[in-house]
Design a protein around this motif. Sequence first.
Motif, PDB file in Angstrom:
ATOM      1  N   GLN A 111       2.385  -2.912  -1.732  1.00  7.19           N
ATOM      2  CA  GLN A 111       2.898  -2.932  -3.095  1.00  7.19           C
ATOM      3  C   GLN A 111       2.325  -1.779  -3.909  1.00  7.19           C
ATOM      4  OE1 GLN A 111       2.243  -6.562  -5.271  1.00  7.19           O
ATOM      5  NE2 GLN A 111       3.389  -5.860  -7.037  1.00  7.19           N
ATOM      6  N   SER A 113       1.174   1.087  -2.803  1.00  7.21           N
ATOM      7  CA  SER A 113       1.769   2.333  -2.305  1.00  7.21           C
ATOM      8  C   SER A 113       3.191   2.502  -2.802  1.00  7.21           C
ATOM      9  CB  SER A 113       1.758   2.354  -0.769  1.00  7.21           C
ATOM     10  OG  SER A 113       0.453   2.346  -0.281  1.00  7.21           O
ATOM     11  N   LEU A 114       3.950   1.435  -2.775  1.00 11.46           N
ATOM     12  CA  LEU A 114       5.333   1.486  -3.231  1.00 11.46           C
ATOM     13  C   LEU A 114       5.409   1.801  -4.726  1.00 11.46           C
ATOM     14  CD1 LEU A 114       8.278   1.176  -2.468  1.00 11.46           C
ATOM     15  CD2 LEU A 114       8.068  -1.278  -2.857  1.00 11.46           C
ATOM     16  N   GLU A 115       4.528   1.216  -5.505  1.00 17.52           N
ATOM     17  CA  GLU A 115       4.502   1.496  -6.939  1.00 17.52           C
ATOM     18  C   GLU A 115       4.168   2.964  -7.195  1.00 17.52           C
ATOM     19  OE1 GLU A 115       1.709  -1.450  -8.325  1.00 17.52           O
ATOM     20  OE2 GLU A 115       3.252  -3.010  -8.455  1.00 17.52           O
TER      21      GLU A 115
END
Length: 133
Positions: A111, A113-115
Amino acid sequence: RADHEHVASEKEAKRKKDIHRLRKLFRSLDTDESGTLSWDEFKDSFHDPEITRHWTVLDFQQEDCAELFRLLDDGDGEITTHEFMEALSRMSGTAQSKDVFRIQKTLERVQTSLEAVVARQRALEDHEALEPY
């Protein structure tokens, strides 16, 4: 020490028995003897009363069929012996707190990393919008 060795020996014997049981189940599902399970072979196994008993022992019901196939398959539409054995041996038994914690921490990292990726993408889009053509 003897008790510890006895427990370890019992665990190993159970592991070998479980592996043998999973291999036997795979062979019974592989009706065309191709060494892989197609969706049809897999789906049909949930309608066979004898094989359904094996699925029930593994704590899977007919409504789990499609999801289980997706979990076992690596995306090529077939389940190999290796995919079957590895996934089902990992799924058997109860999840331990450390397993749940490990998954939770992994999801938190994903999460984060995705953000960061989304934030960089937005910054690039904002920068491009400000540049004259």
